[in-house]
Design an enzyme around this catalytic site. Structure first.
Site, PDB file in Angstrom:
ATOM      1  N   GLU A 175      -3.061   9.650  -1.054  1.00 14.10           N
ATOM      2  CA  GLU A 175      -2.154  10.299  -0.107  1.00 14.10           C
ATOM      3  C   GLU A 175      -1.075  11.129  -0.792  1.00 14.10           C
ATOM      4  O   GLU A 175      -0.082  11.508  -0.173  1.00 14.10           O
ATOM      5  CB  GLU A 175      -1.544   9.253   0.819  1.00 14.10           C
ATOM      6  CG  GLU A 175      -2.612   8.559   1.649  1.00 14.10           C
ATOM      7  CD  GLU A 175      -2.063   7.595   2.681  1.00 14.10           C
ATOM      8  OE1 GLU A 175      -0.829   7.415   2.734  1.00 14.10           O
ATOM      9  OE2 GLU A 175      -2.869   7.031   3.438  1.00 14.10           O
ATOM     10  N   LYS A 214      -3.221   6.431  15.364  1.00  8.34           N
ATOM     11  CA  LYS A 214      -4.249   7.138  14.603  1.00  8.34           C
ATOM     12  C   LYS A 214      -5.361   7.510  15.575  1.00  8.34           C
ATOM     13  O   LYS A 214      -6.028   6.627  16.117  1.00  8.34           O
ATOM     14  CB  LYS A 214      -4.806   6.252  13.485  1.00  8.34           C
ATOM     15  CG  LYS A 214      -3.803   5.931  12.380  1.00  8.34           C
ATOM     16  CD  LYS A 214      -4.403   4.945  11.388  1.00  8.34           C
ATOM     17  CE  LYS A 214      -3.485   4.712  10.200  1.00  8.34           C
ATOM     18  NZ  LYS A 214      -3.984   3.629   9.312  1.00  8.34           N
ATOM     19  N   GLN A 260       0.795  -1.222   0.000  1.00  6.91           N
ATOM     20  CA  GLN A 260       0.000   0.000   0.000  1.00  6.91           C
ATOM     21  C   GLN A 260       0.832   1.278   0.000  1.00  6.91           C
ATOM     22  O   GLN A 260       0.453   2.261  -0.631  1.00  6.91           O
ATOM     23  CB  GLN A 260      -0.941  -0.002   1.214  1.00  6.91           C
ATOM     24  CG  GLN A 260      -1.958   1.117   1.214  1.00  6.91           C
ATOM     25  CD  GLN A 260      -3.140   0.780   2.086  1.00  6.91           C
ATOM     26  OE1 GLN A 260      -4.036   0.057   1.667  1.00  6.91           O
ATOM     27  NE2 GLN A 260      -3.134   1.268   3.309  1.00  6.91           N
ATOM     28  N   ARG A 281      -4.862   9.666   8.003  1.00  7.12           N
ATOM     29  CA  ARG A 281      -5.659   8.660   7.311  1.00  7.12           C
ATOM     30  C   ARG A 281      -5.717   9.042   5.833  1.00  7.12           C
ATOM     31  O   ARG A 281      -5.399  10.160   5.451  1.00  7.12           O
ATOM     32  CB  ARG A 281      -7.089   8.578   7.870  1.00  7.12           C
ATOM     33  CG  ARG A 281      -7.214   8.228   9.337  1.00  7.12           C
ATOM     34  CD  ARG A 281      -6.475   6.968   9.772  1.00  7.12           C
ATOM     35  NE  ARG A 281      -6.903   5.733   9.155  1.00  7.12           N
ATOM     36  CZ  ARG A 281      -7.703   4.825   9.737  1.00  7.12           C
ATOM     37  NH1 ARG A 281      -8.166   5.042  10.965  1.00  7.12           N
ATOM     38  NH2 ARG A 281      -8.001   3.690   9.125  1.00  7.12           N
TER      39      ARG A 281
END
Length: 428
Positions: free
Chosen positions: A205, A338, A163, A367
């Protein structure tokens, strides 16, 4: 003057165009604090509940009007009249009001937005920078950034399984210099990808999201970009990975579609990572195995935990109880933090402290669905976490956090500490 007199909330949009909750807390003094909460794409099974409306006629079911109404109609009556300086009391009042294990009644998004807004109002009323209010005079560590410059997995519409491929400016003397170095690598990566005929569109992102021949090719082009920028891989710029392995875990197997042998056991995944770490300057691996593969995680930690940072994200979900379970079993040596996974500022800080006491590192993280709120940057400095993930060097919701760290470093002056490689305790 520190008494809460009003609590309000509204539905706003995050960086993916999905609704999220923004709360405002107003004090008797007239000062107010405002906070908005993020949302993840690859969410851990054990995270607190992010309350969504589920109405397909509004925002494809992703509306948050119920969470907003919970702030206005349920939370506000309970905390109006409380002292904003009593953060713990405020947070645990909301947790008790919710009354569930996963914050499913009010929604973690409702509770967290108010929790952070209270902290911001409190810092403003006592006229302290947010990081100083939360962390006191010892808040001085400016975190080393993990910058996600190639996006794959659930953060991009491409064929890359892993990812996040991240760079860490571990050889920089300051955060400001580290940010500059990383930006130069990012721009050189664009040139490298263009030179190979790859697409340079970006993912959620802000990192590039090309279709590559394999997961390893992502590492190869990053190495080329580091060198092209004039830096030494491993010494100046190191590499970190977030596999988000739960997203490709099916029926006890790991399915890496981009690999020649796609189906792998946990042991084969460990050998896969070991091989990559032997050939590339990888110093951190996050979520290398699935969130409930505890035996696999133990084997991974035993195999690689003495040489690189092994980070638990979906594994621990910023939850103190799950972290304590991992500590007792010798699993991982670092935790991703987080705030919206656990749903309150107080619980977040408690988890950070638990990790520190066990010798685990803390990596404060954004996130994939973010807002312009930069609160997490202040938390990273307040708790001296030493590391932060806020995405790539594009998209303003990512840069808002990095730019806030520039301001904090400047404000701290000679007191600011940038630990570089030593921020990762377990790296040899």
């Amino acid at each position: 003057m520190t008494e809460i007199i009003e609590v309000h909330a509204r539905e706003i949009l995050d960086s993916r165009g999905n609704p999220t909750v923004e709360a405002e807390v107003t004090l008797l003094s007239g000062i107010s604090g405002r906070a908005s909460v993020p949302s993840g794409a690859s969410t851990g099974e054990h995270e607190m509940l992010e309350l969504r409306d589920g109405d397909p006629k509004r925002y494809l079911g992703k509306g948050v009007t119920q969470a907003v109404n919970n702030v206005i109609e349920k939370i506000a009556p309970e905390i109006v009249g409380m002292d904003c300086l009593n953060q713990r009391d405020i947070d645990y009042t909301m947790i008790a009001l919710d009354g569930t294990e996963n914050k499913g009644a009010l929604g973690a998004n409702a509770i967290l937005s108010v929790s952070i807004a209270c902290a911001k109002a409190a810092a403003a009323v006592v006229e302290l920078p947010l990081y100083r209010y939360l962390g006191g005079v010892q808040a001085k560590d400016i975190p080393v950034p993990m910058m996600n410059i190639i996006n794959g997995g659930q953060h991009a519409d491409n064929n890359v399984d892993i990812q996040e491929f991240m760079i860490m400016p571990v050889g920089a003397p300051t955060f400001r210099e580290g940010l500059r170095m990383s930006a130069e690598v990012f721009h050189n990566l664009k040139a490298v990808l263009k030179g190979k005929g790859y697409n340079t569109a970006v993912g959620d992102e802000g990192g590039f999201a090309p279709n590559l021949a394999s997961n390893e090719e992502a590492l190869a082009v990053i190495m080329a970009a580091i060198t092209r920028a004039g830096y030494e891989p491993g010494k100046d710029i190191a590499i970190a990975l977030d596999a988000a392995a739960s997203s490709f875990y099916e029926k006890g197997k790991y399915i890496l579609a981009a690999e020649k042998k796609p189906e792998k056991t946990a042991d084969e995944m460990i050998r896969f990572y070991e091989d990559l770490a032997n050939r590339y300057p990888i110093i951190s691996l996050e979520d290398g195995l699935a969130e409930d593969d505890w035996e696999g995680w133990k084997a991974l930690t035993q195999a690689m935990g003495s040489r690189i940072q092994i980070v638990g994200d979906d594994l621990f979900v910023t939850n103190k109880k799950r972290l304590e379970q991992g500590i007792s079993k010798g699993i991982a040596n670092s935790i991703l933090i987080k705030l919206n996974q656990i749903g309150s500022l107080t619980e977040t800080l408690e988890t950070i402290q638990t990790a520190k006491e066990a010798g685990y590192t803390n990596v404060v993280s954004h996130r994939s669905g973010e807002t312009e709120d930069s609160f997490m940057a202040d938390v990273a400095v307040a708790a001296n976490c030493g590391q932060i993930k806020s995405g790539s060097l594009s998209r303003s919701e990512r840069l808002a956090k990095y730019n806030q760290l520039l301001r904090i470093e400047e404000e701290l002056g000679d007191r600011a500490v940038y630990r570089g490689r030593s921020a990762l305790y377990s790296v040899r």
